[in-house]
Design a protein around this motif. Sequence first.
Motif, PDB file in Angstrom:
ATOM      1  N   ARG A 250      48.278  28.144  51.156  1.00  7.27           N
ATOM      2  CA  ARG A 250      47.682  27.489  49.986  1.00  7.27           C
ATOM      3  C   ARG A 250      46.522  26.582  50.376  1.00  7.27           C
ATOM      4  N   GLN A 251      46.451  26.207  51.649  1.00  4.91           N
ATOM      5  CA  GLN A 251      45.376  25.336  52.115  1.00  4.91           C
ATOM      6  C   GLN A 251      44.064  26.094  52.304  1.00  4.91           C
ATOM      7  N   PHE A 252      44.162  27.413  52.522  1.00  7.20           N
ATOM      8  CA  PHE A 252      42.967  28.238  52.741  1.00  7.20           C
ATOM      9  C   PHE A 252      43.024  29.431  51.790  1.00  7.20           C
ATOM     10  N   TYR A 253      42.409  29.279  50.631  1.00  3.82           N
ATOM     11  CA  TYR A 253      42.572  30.338  49.645  1.00  3.82           C
ATOM     12  C   TYR A 253      41.521  30.222  48.543  1.00  3.82           C
ATOM     13  N   ASN A 254      40.816  31.308  48.307  1.00  2.00           N
ATOM     14  CA  ASN A 254      39.890  31.413  47.186  1.00  2.00           C
ATOM     15  C   ASN A 254      40.334  32.613  46.350  1.00  2.00           C
ATOM     16  N   PRO A 255      41.007  32.382  45.229  1.00  2.00           N
ATOM     17  CA  PRO A 255      41.585  33.479  44.448  1.00  2.00           C
ATOM     18  C   PRO A 255      40.560  34.485  43.938  1.00  2.00           C
ATOM     19  N   LYS A 256      39.354  34.024  43.616  1.00  2.00           N
ATOM     20  CA  LYS A 256      38.329  34.937  43.100  1.00  2.00           C
ATOM     21  C   LYS A 256      37.908  35.953  44.153  1.00  2.00           C
ATOM     22  N   THR A 257      37.715  35.474  45.371  1.00  2.00           N
ATOM     23  CA  THR A 257      37.294  36.373  46.458  1.00  2.00           C
ATOM     24  C   THR A 257      38.407  37.356  46.807  1.00  2.00           C
ATOM     25  N   VAL A 258      39.625  36.852  46.884  1.00  2.00           N
ATOM     26  CA  VAL A 258      40.758  37.715  47.203  1.00  2.00           C
ATOM     27  C   VAL A 258      40.945  38.788  46.130  1.00  2.00           C
ATOM     28  N   LYS A 259      40.735  38.410  44.891  1.00  2.00           N
ATOM     29  CA  LYS A 259      40.910  39.362  43.782  1.00  2.00           C
ATOM     30  C   LYS A 259      39.951  40.539  43.901  1.00  2.00           C
ATOM     31  N   VAL A 260      38.741  40.282  44.351  1.00  2.00           N
ATOM     32  CA  VAL A 260      37.761  41.360  44.525  1.00  2.00           C
ATOM     33  C   VAL A 260      38.312  42.423  45.481  1.00  2.00           C
ATOM     34  N   VAL A 261      38.936  41.960  46.559  1.00  2.00           N
ATOM     35  CA  VAL A 261      39.504  42.883  47.549  1.00  2.00           C
ATOM     36  C   VAL A 261      40.731  43.592  46.997  1.00  2.00           C
ATOM     37  N   LEU A 262      41.642  42.823  46.429  1.00  2.00           N
ATOM     38  CA  LEU A 262      42.907  43.393  45.968  1.00  2.00           C
ATOM     39  C   LEU A 262      42.725  44.373  44.812  1.00  2.00           C
ATOM     40  N   ASP A 263      41.731  44.151  43.974  1.00  2.00           N
ATOM     41  CA  ASP A 263      41.464  45.089  42.881  1.00  2.00           C
ATOM     42  C   ASP A 263      41.081  46.471  43.410  1.00  2.00           C
ATOM     43  N   GLN A 264      40.491  46.484  44.583  1.00  2.00           N
ATOM     44  CA  GLN A 264      40.040  47.753  45.165  1.00  2.00           C
ATOM     45  C   GLN A 264      41.135  48.473  45.944  1.00  2.00           C
ATOM     46  N   VAL A 265      42.094  47.723  46.475  1.00  2.00           N
ATOM     47  CA  VAL A 265      43.140  48.354  47.297  1.00  2.00           C
ATOM     48  C   VAL A 265      44.487  48.432  46.567  1.00  2.00           C
ATOM     49  N   GLY A 266      44.545  47.835  45.384  1.00  2.00           N
ATOM     50  CA  GLY A 266      45.799  47.861  44.635  1.00  2.00           C
ATOM     51  C   GLY A 266      46.898  47.056  45.281  1.00  2.00           C
ATOM     52  N   GLY A 267      46.520  45.915  45.835  1.00  2.00           N
ATOM     53  CA  GLY A 267      47.500  45.111  46.580  1.00  2.00           C
ATOM     54  C   GLY A 267      47.765  43.760  45.950  1.00  2.00           C
ATOM     55  N   LYS A 268      48.315  42.854  46.759  1.00  2.00           N
ATOM     56  CA  LYS A 268      48.643  41.516  46.276  1.00  2.00           C
ATOM     57  C   LYS A 268      48.488  40.494  47.391  1.00  2.00           C
ATOM     58  N   VAL A 269      48.463  39.227  46.998  1.00  2.00           N
ATOM     59  CA  VAL A 269      48.386  38.144  47.962  1.00  2.00           C
ATOM     60  C   VAL A 269      49.793  37.577  48.180  1.00  2.00           C
ATOM     61  N   VAL A 270      50.101  37.230  49.421  1.00  2.00           N
ATOM     62  CA  VAL A 270      51.398  36.644  49.769  1.00  2.00           C
ATOM     63  C   VAL A 270      51.139  35.358  50.556  1.00  2.00           C
ATOM     64  N   PHE A 271      51.772  34.288  50.114  1.00  2.00           N
ATOM     65  CA  PHE A 271      51.568  32.993  50.754  1.00  2.00           C
ATOM     66  C   PHE A 271      52.570  32.762  51.874  1.00  2.00           C
ATOM     67  N   LEU A 272      52.039  32.348  53.018  1.00  2.00           N
ATOM     68  CA  LEU A 272      52.864  31.904  54.135  1.00  2.00           C
ATOM     69  C   LEU A 272      52.780  30.383  54.213  1.00  2.00           C
ATOM     70  N   ASP A 273      53.677  29.796  54.947  1.00  2.00           N
ATOM     71  CA  ASP A 273      53.727  28.342  55.094  1.00  2.00           C
ATOM     72  C   ASP A 273      53.337  27.984  56.521  1.00  2.00           C
ATOM     73  N   THR A 274      52.197  27.323  56.661  1.00  2.00           N
ATOM     74  CA  THR A 274      51.737  26.961  58.005  1.00  2.00           C
ATOM     75  C   THR A 274      51.979  25.494  58.342  1.00  2.00           C
ATOM     76  N   MET A 275      52.388  24.702  57.348  1.00  2.00           N
ATOM     77  CA  MET A 275      52.522  23.263  57.549  1.00  2.00           C
ATOM     78  C   MET A 275      53.936  22.737  57.313  1.00  2.00           C
ATOM     79  N   GLY A 276      54.866  23.616  56.983  1.00  2.00           N
ATOM     80  CA  GLY A 276      56.228  23.156  56.736  1.00  2.00           C
ATOM     81  C   GLY A 276      56.290  22.141  55.624  1.00  2.00           C
ATOM     82  N   GLU A 277      55.623  22.448  54.524  1.00  2.00           N
ATOM     83  CA  GLU A 277      55.493  21.480  53.426  1.00  2.00           C
ATOM     84  C   GLU A 277      56.840  20.958  52.942  1.00  2.00           C
TER      85      GLU A 277
END
Length: 279
Positions: free
Chosen positions: A230-257
Motif C-alpha cells: 500500500r506504500q507503493f501503489y498507483n491504481p491508475k497505472t496498474v489498471k492500465v496493465v491489468l485491463d490488458q492481461v485480465g489480472g488483478k492486484v494483490v497487496f503484500l505487507d512489507t512493514m508488518g503494519e
Amino acid sequence: MRLIYTFILLFILPSFAQVNVITTIKPLADIVKEVGKDKVIVEYLIPPNVNFHLYEYKPQDVKKVYKADVFIFIGSGEPNVSSIVKSLPKGNVLKVIDIKGIYLIKEEDHNEVHPAVWLDPQNAKVIAKEISSLLSKKDPKNREFYQKNAENFINQCDELLNYGKTKLSTLKNKYFVSYHYEFPYFVNRFGLVYLAEIEMGHGREPTPKHILEVIRKMKKYNVKTVFTSRQFYNPKTVKVVLDQVGGKVVFLDTMGENSSYIEMMRFNIDQVYNELATQ
C-alpha cells in the motif's frame, strides 16, 4: 528511619532499567522486540503506512534518537540520517547494511543497495544476532537473556524459510511482477523469478513503451497478478496493465503494519503462493 530504609532498598533491589532503542522502520523495531522482550523500550520513527523513501524527519524524531541508548537504521533508501549519526557515539549506532554477513542486492538504476533487506528471513537472522550482541554490550547482565531470545527468533526464521521454500517450490509458474521494485530479497530467497516491475525507479511513472513491455511479458508468461504494497501503489497505472492481461492486484505487507515479523512474512508467502498457484 523511613529515609534510611528507602536508601537501603535502592541498593538491594534489582535495577529494572530498560535499554532504549530507536529504529527508523517498524520491521527493525519488531526484530529488536523479539530479542529484547521486556528488557528494551523500542520505538520506530517512520509510520509503517507511508512511503519511507519520502518521509521527512521531525524535530521530535531527532530528539528521540539523541536520547536513545541505541539507534538502528538500514543505511539505504531511508531519508538521510548522516547528520544525526555523526554526532552519536559509535557504540550507540547500528547501520544494517554494514552488518557482516548480510545479503545485499544492488539496484541497477542507481547502483545503490536495495533497502528492503528484512524481506529475506536469512537477513533477519543476521540482524537479530547483531542486535543481541549490541544489547549485550549495553546491558551485560542480561547477555544470556538476549542470546536465548535471538536463538529462538533465528529458529523461527529457519522454520519460516523451510515453510516458504517448500511451499513456493511447488509452483509451476514462478514469474513475479510488482508495481515497485520492492521484493527482490523475497523473490531471490524463495526461488521466484522477477519478471517485471511497473514503476521505473523511485517515484518515476512508467513510459508508454515500458508499460507495453510489461504487458508483453505478462502475456507471454501467463502472469495475471501484480504484487504491491500500500506504500507503493498507483491504481491508475496498474489498471492500465491489468485491463490488458485480465489480472488483478494483490497487496503484500512489507512493514508488518498489524503483525509481528514472522506473521508478516508468513502472510506474504501465503499470498504469493495462493495467487501464483492458480496461474
